[in-house]
Design an enzyme around this catalytic site. Structure first.
Site: not given
Length: 411
Positions: A327, A330, A336
């Site tokens: 993602e 993020k 992350e």
């Protein structure tokens, strides 16, 4: 004639037993696979639409996924599918949902219109509220859960939908050895309220457990093989004498001991998030494609065997892998944004297949030629089941022949 009928009936009973055992074995396999889910995060600007995500999950034989909101597009797209959704009440909504009327309105607008066409099996009320840097929402948690549960009762949905909340391991004051597990004094009071609610509603206690973080913080003290589920000497709890060959099970058992210290020994524990990043910053030791592939591959093997922890060996552990996609929006360190098994274009970030027709890959371009990971796992388990069925059929045929001989002698 009656003697012959008795013999035939006995033979038929044995055949029926054979089929019952065969289907029972198949049912156990389904149950094992159903203990595995995957987190479907949506903090990205390049992710495929929900309909394509549904197709991907279906092709992987994954039948449970967790989302971090109640996105209407996802709920609508997943209607009439075999995939169960675990939806989330965002943290910022908790204070308003303490009010029973607001909770009822939320359920009637966010849950009821989609159920049962969309299989909603659980509601996560908040996510990781007990963190060191934010404790402002703790007081709202159990009252909000109580109000939402009352709304589910009022709408007749409480029989189908569980309510819980995912907790980070920061709720623990001690976690090593597992038998020393206890909650932080700051949250012990609220934990007692939460656990009372979970016991009353027969809901699980969820934890987000990442052995990666422990290894990253102490790479010289914690063996890499121990956190990756690789063969290793492991550790023995000096008080219980239980042997642990991986950190995740030790973390789960530490939570179980912590609950027992508050008088709650009968609540199921599940892992709402666990995973390993395939990329990180310079100081994020261990965040590599190779480690991520090994961690998830080994964890999937454990799930297919239906393993329990040393403290609860006969109780399978429900686990949600984090995450389906990388993602890109993020915040935080590079890791992350790199927990996904897949890139946003639906190519594998790395291959966790057990029976891949080509060597295990480490890049998305290579992975496109590999056997689908979860399909390979299913194939592996199916092969084992077929072998077991063949053995069962052989032994049953021998038994049937022996009984025929006995019947002929008697009659």
């Amino acid at each position: 004639m009656s003697k012959m009928f008795s013999g035939v009936a006995m033979t038929n009973s044995i055949v029926l037993l054979l089929f019952s055992l065969t289907f029972l074995e198949h049912g156990l396999f389904i149950q094992r696979v159903s203990s595995l889910g995957i987190n479907y995060g949506q903090v990205g600007d390049n992710l495929p639409p929900p309909k394509k995500v549904l197709q991907l999950l279906s092709s992987l034989n994954i039948n449970k996924t967790r989302i971090y909101d109640t996105n209407p597009q996802v709920l609508t797209s997943f209607a009439n599918s075999n995939i169960e959704l675990f939806v989330t009440v965002e943290n910022e909504m908790l204070s308003s949902l303490v009010d029973p009327q607001q909770a009822l309105q939320w359920v009637t607008s966010h849950i009821k219109p989609y159920f049962p066409a969309t299989k909603i099996g659980g509601i996560a009320v908040g996510n990781e509220l007990y963190t060191d840097d934010d404790s402002s929402l703790i007081g709202y948690l159990v009252p909000a859960m109580t109000s939402i549960h009352a709304a589910l009762v009022q709408t007749g949905l409480d029989k189908y939908i569980q309510i819980s909340t995912p907790n980070s391991l920061s709720v623990l004051q001690e976690s090593f050895p597992p038998s020393a597990g206890c909650f932080r004094p700051q949250v012990a009071g609220v934990m007692t309220q939460l656990l009372s609610f979970l016991r009353t509603t027969k809901s699980p206690f969820w934890i987000n457990a990442y052995p990666y973080f422990a290894y990253k913080d102490s790479p010289t003290k914690i063996p890499l093989d121990y956190v990756l589920f690789n063969p290793n000497p492991g550790m023995v709890d000096p008080y219980t004498k239980y042997h642990y060959d991986n950190m995740l099970y030790a973390q789960v058992d530490a939570v179980i001991f912590a609950m027992a210290r508050l008088g709650f020994k009968d609540i199921e524990v599940g892992v709402s998030e666990t995973g390993w990043p395939s990329k990180g910053d310079g100081d994020e030791i261990g965040a590599t494609v190779a480690n991520a592939a090994v961690y998830n591959k080994n964890l999937l093997k454990r799930q297919l065997h239906g393993e329990g922890t040393p403290l609860r060996p006969n109780m399978g552990l429900d686990v949600y892998l984090f995450a389906l996609f990388n993602e890109d929006l993020k915040p935080g360190p590079t890791s992350e944004r790199n927990y996904g098994l897949y890139q946003p274009d639906e190519t594998m970030a790395y291959n966790v297949g057990l029976l891949s027709s080509s060597p295990s890959t480490t890049t998305s371009s290579q992975s496109s030629t590999s056997t689908n990971s979860f399909m390979s796992i299913t194939s592996s388990a199916s092969t084992a089941i077929k072998e077991g069925k063949q053995r069962l059929i052989f032994m049953t045929c021998v038994s049937v022949l022996a009984i025929h001989l006995i019947i002929r002698r008697l009659y």
